[in-house]
Structure formats: C-alpha cells, structure tokens
Design a protein around this motif. Structure first.
Motif, short mmCIF file in Angstrom:
data_model
loop_
_atom_site.label_atom_id
_atom_site.label_comp_id
_atom_site.label_asym_id
_atom_site.label_seq_id
_atom_site.Cartn_x
_atom_site.Cartn_y
_atom_site.Cartn_z
N LEU A 10 -23.74 -16.04 -16.18
CA LEU A 10 -24.68 -15.98 -17.29
C LEU A 10 -24.01 -15.54 -18.59
O LEU A 10 -24.66 -15.53 -19.65
CB LEU A 10 -25.83 -15.01 -16.96
N GLN A 11 -22.73 -15.19 -18.52
CA GLN A 11 -22.01 -14.66 -19.68
C GLN A 11 -20.97 -15.66 -20.17
O GLN A 11 -20.52 -16.54 -19.44
CB GLN A 11 -21.34 -13.34 -19.32
N LYS A 12 -20.54 -15.49 -21.42
CA LYS A 12 -19.51 -16.32 -22.02
C LYS A 12 -18.37 -15.45 -22.53
O LYS A 12 -18.59 -14.31 -22.95
CB LYS A 12 -20.08 -17.15 -23.18
N ASN A 13 -17.17 -16.00 -22.49
CA ASN A 13 -15.99 -15.33 -23.06
C ASN A 13 -15.84 -13.90 -22.54
O ASN A 13 -15.70 -12.94 -23.29
CB ASN A 13 -16.08 -15.32 -24.59
N ILE A 14 -15.86 -13.76 -21.22
CA ILE A 14 -15.87 -12.44 -20.56
C ILE A 14 -14.50 -11.79 -20.70
O ILE A 14 -13.46 -12.43 -20.51
CB ILE A 14 -16.23 -12.59 -19.07
N SER A 15 -14.50 -10.52 -21.02
CA SER A 15 -13.24 -9.78 -21.15
C SER A 15 -12.75 -9.30 -19.78
O SER A 15 -13.49 -9.28 -18.80
CB SER A 15 -13.42 -8.57 -22.07
N ASP B 57 -16.60 -17.84 -17.16
CA ASP B 57 -15.89 -18.07 -18.42
C ASP B 57 -15.21 -16.79 -18.89
O ASP B 57 -15.78 -16.04 -19.69
CB ASP B 57 -16.86 -18.60 -19.47
N PHE B 58 -14.00 -16.53 -18.39
CA PHE B 58 -13.23 -15.38 -18.85
C PHE B 58 -12.40 -15.76 -20.07
O PHE B 58 -11.92 -16.89 -20.18
CB PHE B 58 -12.31 -14.87 -17.73
N ASN B 59 -12.21 -14.80 -20.94
CA ASN B 59 -11.39 -15.00 -22.14
C ASN B 59 -9.92 -15.01 -21.74
O ASN B 59 -9.38 -13.97 -21.35
CB ASN B 59 -11.67 -13.87 -23.14
N PRO B 60 -9.22 -16.14 -21.85
CA PRO B 60 -7.83 -16.20 -21.40
C PRO B 60 -6.87 -15.39 -22.27
O PRO B 60 -5.74 -15.11 -21.86
CB PRO B 60 -7.50 -17.70 -21.48
N GLU B 61 -7.30 -15.01 -23.47
CA GLU B 61 -6.43 -14.25 -24.37
C GLU B 61 -6.46 -12.75 -24.08
O GLU B 61 -5.63 -12.01 -24.59
CB GLU B 61 -6.83 -14.52 -25.81
#
Length: 258
Positions: free
Chosen positions: A174-179, A237-241
């Motif tokens: 349910l989340q986007k760009n997860i840290s 959707d994890f933040n790859p950076e």
C-alpha cells in the motif's frame, strides 16, 4: 527437557496463543486461556477459554483466575503493549497473581525491538536500547519478571512475525518509495515462534533470555520481494537509492535457533 506436558495458562489467545494452545492440548496438557471476546472459531475448543476486559481495574479479582488458573504451573504472556491501556501496570497485577498462586514458570513473549535501530549486531548479551514507547514498555515488563518471585522465567525476544495468513508484505504494497530496503530483516515465522514457545514450556530451568530469530538476514527489499512472489503478489516499492543499514539480531543459543 521433560516429556511430561505442564498444565498451562495463556494470556493472549490470538496469533500465537491459539496455535500454541492447540499444540499443548495435543501433547496432553490442560490449557486455560483468556481473550477479550469470543468468536465463532472458539466454539467447542478443547480448552478452558474465558473472556475478560483486561483493562478493567478489578479484572484480576475475577473468580476464573482462582478456579482455572491457580492449578496451572506454567503461565504464558503473549500480549503486545497495544493490547492494554497500562501494559506494565496490568502485567504487574498478573505477575502478583502468579506469585500468589505459586506458579512455577512464566514465559513472556518479548521483542527484538528492545535493541533499538542502531546499526550493530546484537545477541543476548547486547544491552537494550529501546527507542519506542512499546519497546520501553516491553523492557519494563522484562525487568518486572526478573525481579519477581517466580522461580523459572523465560523471556523470548521474537523477531518480526509473519505467515501467509498475516503477512506484513500486504501493508507494504500500500506504500510507495519505501525507505530502508537494504536494512537486514530480523524475522521469525509464526510456526517457528510457536514451536519455540512450546519447547520452552517443557524446559523450565531457572531464568533465561533467548532471541528467537531466523538465521538469515537478507535486506528488506530482497526478503519482501521473495515473500510477495510466494503469495503471487508484486514486489513492494522500495527506494533503491536508500542504502541505510540496520541491526542484525542473532542468538548465542544454537538449541533455540528459529
């Protein structure tokens, strides 16, 4: 370890408590448990199941404690802090009741969250660094138990729980760009956690602390992508950076590795 099942009482008849009660019953133990309210799944269970509002100030004066819990030699507490308004205060009364009844063994379900989030490797000798209110409440109950008159205390610090039926990957989707995708996971499957609790019930030998975590610690993105694939779901959707790290929790006790 004894092969004779102890008669047990379980505070917290849910994700861990229900399967634990079933396994104890299958091994011949008498089991009592308490939960907030009954559901259709509770009908005709082969255990003594009572309901109670554990936030009520007089709850520990209810007759069922004397009638069905006083003769149980091993008590489990599987409740998280979110289950009680005053976690430490309520469990202080519960422990006092156990002392009054002469309970011989308490098993407390703690959390690896008491180690905090600082990047380091932790085992049972590592000093806790709780950073959340829940972790501080759990650590306070650990201290309460160590200071009690109960002769056998087992504290199991469980990693993050998961199973196909209740998997944290569902929330992550349910989340986007997860840290924190590179941070190592410290997890334990529901079945392994229940098995650890069951083994502990059969082995009261003084006062022991155990970390119950799986031996592998992949990054969160790797772990949850693999778990999502097992469930037929897309990867979160994890933040790859974000390459930040996190703690790794291990156990020095090989006999109780998850």
């Amino acid at each position: 370890m004894s092969n004779t099942p102890p008669n047990c009482a379980i505070l917290g008849f849910g994700y861990l408590g229900r399967p634990l009660a079933q396994k104890l019953y299958e091994r011949g133990a008498e089991v009592a448990a308490v939960k907030r309210s009954l559901s259709s799944d509770d009908i005709n269970l082969p255990i003594r199941l009572d309901t109670a509002d554990l936030n009520h100030p007089d709850v520990f004066q209810e007759a069922f404690w004397q009638q069905y819990w006083a003769d149980k030699t091993t008590w489990f507490c599987l409740l998280p802090p979110s289950a009680l308004k005053d976690y430490c205060g309520s469990l202080r009364q519960w422990v006092a009741l156990a002392e009054q009844f002469g309970v011989q063994h308490i098993v407390f379900c703690s959390s690896t969250g008491v180690y905090g989030e600082r990047v380091r490797e932790c085992d049972e000798h590592t000093p806790p660094e709780p950073q959340t209110d829940n972790a501080r409440h759990i650590l306070a109950v650990e201290t309460l138990l160590w200071e009690s008159r109960i002769p056998n205390i087992d504290i199991l610090r469980l990693g993050g729980l998961y199973s196909a039926e209740r998997h944290p990957v569902s929330r992550l989707l349910l989340q986007k760009n997860i840290s924190g995708g590179k941070r190592p996971v410290n997890v334990v499957h529901q079945d392994r956690a229940v098995d650890a609790l069951l083994q502990t019930a059969f082995d009261p030998q003084g006062r022991k602390l155990r970390n119950i975590v799986e031996p592998d610690h992949p990054g969160r993105a790797e772990f949850y992508a693999a778990e999502a694939a097992k469930l037929g779901l897309p990867p979160p959707d994890f933040n790859p950076e974000d390459i930040s790290g996190g703690k790794i929790v291990r156990s020095i006790f090989q006999d109780r590795q998850a």
